[in-house]
Design an enzyme around this catalytic site. Structure first.
Site: not given
Length: 219
Positions: A195-196
């Site tokens: 999810q970065r």
């Protein structure tokens, strides 16, 4: 075709899966984690795991970058070798602040290092030069690095002439070639996460004689 490529480029994605980086498990010096990551890169990354992007800037403040090979590290800093009269060597003589960036895509890891660069003692450059393959030693003799070259043929001619001249003789390190070490003021470890929401741990110090502090940064 061009528009299709641009679309694919814009939509290219990688999911970073890893166990993350917990600052509670880190030691007081960034060199311990650096050694751990470098050792794992040696084992898990094919090819030149010790390749590093070196960025320099001269008196005009215009940055330039290139890939060099890390040849050693200790509490003093990170070692690399080059022609002192090359562009990077000339820029370092005007401004000895520089940065290094390691990136290992296979491990979803990056290390960013910033600090001051100093020349290695001559005896250390001599010692390293003596371990280089003979062809690399000759190449260092004949390459006027970063200067204009009239033709490939001229370079190969100079190489063959030097090879013949030094046949059966020891090749000494030329005075215009040698080593540097980057003594770090900051070392940032980046570990890719899903999810970065990446992990970023920054070690920093205001002066080379100061103790390190570390902190977590937003991704």
């Amino acid at each position: 075709m061009k528009e299709d490529f641009q679309k694919r480029l814009a939509e290219s994605r990688t999911e970073y899966i890893s166990d993350g980086l917990d600052e509670k498990l880190l030691s007081a010096s960034p060199m311990d984690l650096f050694e751990k990551w470098m050792t794992e890169a040696e084992r898990l990354v094919p090819g030149t795991y010790n390749a590093v992007f070196l960025a320099t800037a001269g008196r005009d403040s215009r940055p330039s970058g290139r890939i060099v090979l890390l040849r050693g590290f200790d509490e003093r800093g990170f070692e690399f070798f080059t022609n002192y009269a090359s562009r990077k060597g000339s820029e370092l003589s005007e401004n000895n602040y520089a940065s290094m960036t390691f990136f290992w895509n296979e491990l979803f890891r990056q290390i960013r290092i910033e600090g001051r660069v100093f020349r290695l003692p001559e005896e250390e450059s001599d010692k390293y030069f003596s371990t280089r393959p003979r062809e690399s030693q000759i190449a260092a003799l004949v390459s006027d690095q970063s200067r204009n070259l009239q033709s490939r043929e001229l370079l190969e001619k100079k190489f063959l002439e030097a090879e013949k001249l030094y046949e059966g003789r020891e090749i000494k390190r030329p005075p215009y070639w040698g080593g540097y070490f980057l003594s770090p003021l900051s070392v940032e470890f980046w570990q890719g996460r899903p999810q970065r929401l990446h992990d970023r741990i920054l070690y920093s110090r205001k002066d080379l004689s100061d103790n390190w502090i570390n902190e977590r940064l937003y991704p």
